[in-house]
Design a protein around this motif. Sequence first.
Motif, PDB file in Angstrom:
ATOM      1  N   MET A  65      43.599  48.717  19.949  1.00 50.05           N
ATOM      2  CA  MET A  65      44.527  47.781  20.589  1.00 50.05           C
ATOM      3  C   MET A  65      44.444  47.889  22.117  1.00 50.05           C
ATOM      4  SD  MET A  65      47.919  48.090  18.182  1.00 50.05           S
ATOM      5  CE  MET A  65      47.940  47.455  16.509  1.00 50.05           C
ATOM      6  N   GLN A  66      44.307  49.108  22.593  1.00 49.33           N
ATOM      7  CA  GLN A  66      44.225  49.321  24.043  1.00 49.33           C
ATOM      8  C   GLN A  66      42.982  48.658  24.624  1.00 49.33           C
ATOM      9  OE1 GLN A  66      44.132  53.474  25.113  1.00 49.33           O
ATOM     10  NE2 GLN A  66      45.025  53.102  27.111  1.00 49.33           N
ATOM     11  N   VAL A  67      41.861  48.795  23.945  1.00 45.26           N
ATOM     12  CA  VAL A  67      40.621  48.179  24.419  1.00 45.26           C
ATOM     13  C   VAL A  67      40.742  46.662  24.427  1.00 45.26           C
ATOM     14  CG1 VAL A  67      38.183  47.799  23.892  1.00 45.26           C
ATOM     15  CG2 VAL A  67      39.151  50.096  23.715  1.00 45.26           C
ATOM     16  N   ILE A  68      41.259  46.091  23.347  1.00 39.72           N
ATOM     17  CA  ILE A  68      41.387  44.630  23.247  1.00 39.72           C
ATOM     18  C   ILE A  68      42.314  44.096  24.339  1.00 39.72           C
ATOM     19  CG2 ILE A  68      42.254  42.734  21.812  1.00 39.72           C
ATOM     20  CD1 ILE A  68      41.352  44.363  19.359  1.00 39.72           C
ATOM     21  N   ALA A  69      43.450  44.769  24.533  1.00 38.51           N
ATOM     22  CA  ALA A  69      44.412  44.307  25.536  1.00 38.51           C
ATOM     23  C   ALA A  69      43.835  44.396  26.942  1.00 38.51           C
ATOM     24  CB  ALA A  69      45.695  45.138  25.440  1.00 38.51           C
ATOM     25  N   THR A  70      43.104  45.467  27.237  1.00 37.90           N
ATOM     26  CA  THR A  70      42.507  45.605  28.570  1.00 37.90           C
ATOM     27  C   THR A  70      41.430  44.555  28.783  1.00 37.90           C
ATOM     28  OG1 THR A  70      42.903  47.997  28.418  1.00 37.90           O
ATOM     29  CG2 THR A  70      41.479  47.236  30.186  1.00 37.90           C
ATOM     30  N   PHE A  71      40.687  44.227  27.721  1.00 32.69           N
ATOM     31  CA  PHE A  71      39.673  43.169  27.817  1.00 32.69           C
ATOM     32  C   PHE A  71      40.332  41.827  28.117  1.00 32.69           C
ATOM     33  CE2 PHE A  71      37.194  39.800  25.675  1.00 32.69           C
ATOM     34  CZ  PHE A  71      36.046  39.854  26.470  1.00 32.69           C
ATOM     35  N   VAL A  72      41.426  41.538  27.438  1.00 30.85           N
ATOM     36  CA  VAL A  72      42.165  40.296  27.697  1.00 30.85           C
ATOM     37  C   VAL A  72      42.634  40.261  29.148  1.00 30.85           C
ATOM     38  CG1 VAL A  72      44.243  38.982  27.139  1.00 30.85           C
ATOM     39  CG2 VAL A  72      42.883  39.997  25.306  1.00 30.85           C
ATOM     40  N   SER A  73      43.121  41.396  29.644  1.00 36.43           N
ATOM     41  CA  SER A  73      43.571  41.471  31.032  1.00 36.43           C
ATOM     42  C   SER A  73      42.444  41.146  32.002  1.00 36.43           C
ATOM     43  CB  SER A  73      44.126  42.873  31.322  1.00 36.43           C
ATOM     44  OG  SER A  73      44.472  43.006  32.679  1.00 36.43           O
ATOM     45  N   SER A  74      41.240  41.647  31.710  1.00 33.94           N
ATOM     46  CA  SER A  74      40.101  41.384  32.601  1.00 33.94           C
ATOM     47  C   SER A  74      39.756  39.904  32.655  1.00 33.94           C
ATOM     48  CB  SER A  74      38.878  42.191  32.131  1.00 33.94           C
ATOM     49  OG  SER A  74      38.352  41.668  30.923  1.00 33.94           O
TER      50      SER A  74
END
Length: 503
Positions: free
Chosen positions: A328-337
Amino acid sequence: MENGKRVLIAPTKYGSLFCEMGTGKEASSNNLVIDENRMQGNKAPQYIAALSVCLGSVAAGTVLGWTSNIDLTKGILNNLEITMNQVSWIGSMATLGGLLVCVPIGYYCDIVGRKLAMLSMIILFSLGWLLIIFANSVTMIYLGRLITGMAGGAFCIAAPMYTSEIAEKEIRGTLGSYFQLLLTVGILISNVLGAYVDIKTFSILCFCIPLVFGAVFFFQPETPIYSLKKGKEDDARKALRRLRGPDYDVDSELKELKQQIESAEQNQISLKESLKKKATKKAFVISFGLMMFQQLSGINAVIFFTSTIFKQAGANFSFSPTIIVGIMQVIATFVSSIVVDKFGRKILLIGSDSMMALSSVALGIYFTLQDRHILNEDQISTISFLPVLSLCVFIIVFSLGFGPIPWMISSEVFPPEIKSVASSAAGTFNWFLAFIVTAYYQPLTSLVGADVTFYMFTLISFTGSLFVFFVVPETKGKTMNEIQNELNGEQINSNGVENKAYS
């Protein structure tokens, strides 16, 4: 002709000449007019360079996530007997290492260059992991964690510095967020490896990751800004051609960069003098404030002790919950980018911190109901989903805003004459708070209870939302000069003229 549109008239040996369409300064019909959009740089090489440098962030992420999914007290590392108190110190030694390196790495980057500075961190990573792999005492683990933490902390300063100096302003926010994105990938790797392989194999694989980074990043150029500062204009030109593509107007950007550097050198002032400037004072308040609210939200306590928190909440899983949290952390950070250069920094920060506050208070309420025996075991079991949901939401929204953006803004708001030193100081402050939180999270929960601890995190996150709303400016799509002008109380009107902003 579109009103206010910049077009290229013709390149000269002094740089390209531009005119403003619709301003009374149009080019004559005899001039070759080329749409500026055709002279924009190729973004792909910049994305590749940013991703390659942030492979070092993957290595840093494995350092942070190393303790999250293993139980060192069971003697699984070389049959060493380790107490829970020692586990807390093993977790926090990495943050202490990051604290120690932040100021030196800023000077080191200025001396040897951004590229060489980060490549040399491979030595620290390797030494630290070897100490852990062959540890025959807790002291060796402490030292290994300290050294790997130093290498990881160096990337918190050097990687955003590198990406901010190679990026065009339109994608600076996206590239700047890659540091946090790849950091979360490293944490996820730690979560998976910690769950399915023995700790020695886990540590050996972590040892290999910095070597992969070195093999990939070795072929990337030094930043054009650093090359120009060292008088290597040919190297800067080659770097820009590599990063922007063959059709880009390299000479025009080189001229602009040289003017910025010359201006900074001519107006070079001491830290003491710079601190008298309104923009510098605001930059310190903004950067240090964001770092404080990021760490005191409790994020590192959550990352380091995810499994412990789930156990305290009585959650039982047939799989490691830290893996789901990591994904979840990886997906959310990718969305942020993706969205940071569309929605802006400020809205993401406020939304992130507000949701973190709600997640923390939900965790606090759960621990109150459980630890204060307000509900019995059967009643507690009916809401056992609450700590899992709250923790997942906390990490997701943190990764959308308060994870990557404070580091990004720190690299944007400081004036050039003190950027290296000031960014390093902000990073040191960040790691110091991370050390305090990780070292004293478990003692604090023992003293006041897990519920009160998370209520404290709630109050801090709520206050952080107010801080962002009233203090932090929006930096999306602004050049470094425009950001400094705004911090100084100046505004740019529609005609491109600077006006003083009076309150």
